[in-house]
Design a protein around this motif. Structure first.
Motif, short mmCIF file in Angstrom:
data_model
loop_
_atom_site.label_atom_id
_atom_site.label_comp_id
_atom_site.label_asym_id
_atom_site.label_seq_id
_atom_site.Cartn_x
_atom_site.Cartn_y
_atom_site.Cartn_z
N ALA A 1 33.25 -14.75 91.49
CA ALA A 1 33.12 -13.55 90.66
C ALA A 1 31.68 -13.30 90.24
O ALA A 1 31.29 -12.15 90.03
CB ALA A 1 34.01 -13.69 89.42
N THR A 2 30.91 -14.34 90.09
CA THR A 2 29.53 -14.17 89.62
C THR A 2 28.51 -14.16 90.75
O THR A 2 27.32 -14.00 90.50
CB THR A 2 29.16 -15.31 88.65
N GLY A 3 28.98 -14.34 91.98
CA GLY A 3 28.07 -14.40 93.12
C GLY A 3 27.78 -13.03 93.71
O GLY A 3 27.89 -11.99 93.04
N SER A 4 27.46 -13.04 95.00
CA SER A 4 27.03 -11.81 95.68
C SER A 4 27.99 -11.45 96.81
O SER A 4 27.57 -10.99 97.87
CB SER A 4 25.62 -11.98 96.23
N VAL A 5 29.28 -11.65 96.58
CA VAL A 5 30.28 -11.39 97.62
C VAL A 5 30.26 -9.93 98.04
O VAL A 5 30.16 -9.60 99.23
CB VAL A 5 31.68 -11.79 97.12
N LEU A 6 30.38 -9.02 97.08
CA LEU A 6 30.39 -7.60 97.42
C LEU A 6 29.05 -7.13 97.94
O LEU A 6 28.99 -6.26 98.83
CB LEU A 6 30.80 -6.78 96.19
N ALA A 7 27.98 -7.70 97.42
CA ALA A 7 26.65 -7.31 97.91
C ALA A 7 26.51 -7.65 99.40
O ALA A 7 25.99 -6.84 100.19
CB ALA A 7 25.57 -8.01 97.10
N LYS A 8 26.97 -8.82 99.80
CA LYS A 8 26.91 -9.20 101.22
C LYS A 8 27.79 -8.28 102.06
O LYS A 8 27.42 -7.90 103.17
CB LYS A 8 27.35 -10.65 101.38
N ALA A 9 28.98 -7.93 101.53
CA ALA A 9 29.87 -7.04 102.27
C ALA A 9 29.23 -5.67 102.45
O ALA A 9 29.36 -5.05 103.52
CB ALA A 9 31.20 -6.92 101.54
N ILE A 10 28.53 -5.18 101.44
CA ILE A 10 27.87 -3.88 101.54
C ILE A 10 26.73 -3.93 102.54
O ILE A 10 26.52 -2.99 103.32
CB ILE A 10 27.37 -3.43 100.15
#
Length: 304
Positions: free
Chosen positions: A172-181
């Motif tokens: 939740a605090t990482g960059s999961v969505l940022a990497k997906a984008i």
């Protein structure tokens, strides 16, 4: 508990759901997963069958085997969508589609959006015959829809459990969505990513939504439908931002909806009946035109 699992539903709902599911299976073969037919061209050592493929055991895929499964499944799915021979055709479609999925997911990537659809395919043959628009209620059909609903919600809840199990709160605090984008984001996603901390908030929101998804079963019907509408809106945003489609899952989720109210054949007949050139119809309100009983209307200047 048994009463909840077998809560009776209109047979028309079962018929509509059955038609939708089997038509999607046919569409899936030619639109979403036609690439399965090309997998047999890769080196054989890349095929690592799933556990179920090792337990049965199933033969390794060959061009001939995959071709037979493709055409047989396409034909049987279209036949099953008509509602005829629901048990015979239904179990045949389930067996063939399960094998299609085992082949598809035995090369290193397993999609979890197929779980609800597979459960629906396994349960629908047990619902028996159902006719579109039939208001009589059936417990067998209710059970088929209920176990599909459970599978749909398990897809959400277990996805959250996997996130916490392997990533912990760092997910939740990482960059999961940022990497997906970065990998597959759209212009809309690029705009959203510019808002400070919004992606972190979204990741916490996704976790909360998935963990709380079982609450849908205890909501009153009106609020349950609203919650399902929220589920669909979540996937709409997902497609619009990171282009990830959960089409099989979205089809399975229609098990929550009163599909018996959607009757395209009846609507088409009504639409055709309201055509302006339909005989005996008034152009304005589609009601039978009243016969002329008075004198002919005067055309041109009136005379005394």
């Amino acid at each position: 508990m048994s009463g909840w699992l077998t809560e009776a539903v209109p047979r028309g709902r079962v018929a509509a759901f059955r038609t939708l599911v089997y038509l999607f299976v046919a569409a899936d073969l030619v639109v979403f997963t036609p690439w399965v037919r090309t997998r047999v061209a890769v080196p054989g050592e890349l095929y690592q069958p799933l556990l179920i493929g090792r337990l049965l055991p199933l033969p390794p895929p060959t061009p001939a085997l995959v071709g037979v499964i493709f055409w047989a499944l396409l034909l049987l799915a279209l036949l099953a969508a008509t509602g005829r021979a629901p048990r015979l055709l239904g179990f045949a479609v389930f067996a063939l589609y399960l094998e299609w999925m085992i082949i598809a997911m035995s090369y290193g990537k397993v999609d979890h959006d197929r779980f609800g659809l597979l459960v629906a395919l396994a349960a629908l043959p047990t619902a028996g015959r159902a006719r579109h628009g039939d208001p009589t209620r059936t417990e067998a059909g209710g059970w088929a829809l209920r176990v599909t609903q459970i599978a749909v919600i398990c897809t959400y809840f277990l996805a959250a459990w996997a996130k916490l199990r392997f990533g912990g709160l760092d997910w939740a605090t990482g960059s999961v969505l940022a990497k997906a984008i970065i990998r597959r984001g759209t212009e809309l996603a690029d705009l959203i990513a510019q808002v400070p901390h919004l992606l972190i908030v979204a990741q916490f929101g996704i976790l909360a939504f998935e963990l709380l998804s079982p609450v849908v079963f205890v909501l009153p019907e009106r609020w349950r439908l609203a919650a399902v509408g929220f589920f669909y809106s979540f996937h709409l945003v997902t497609i619009a931002t990171i282009t990830i489609s959960f089409a099989p899952h979205l089809v399975a989720m229609t098990s929550f909806l009163p599909l018996e109210r959607v009757r395209p054949v009846v609507w088409a007949r009504r639409l055709l009946g309201r055509r302006p050139d339909a005989p005996g119809r008034n152009h304005d309100d589609a009601t039978p035109a009243a016969p002329l009983t008075g004198p002919e209307p005067v055309v041109g200047p009136a005379t005394p």
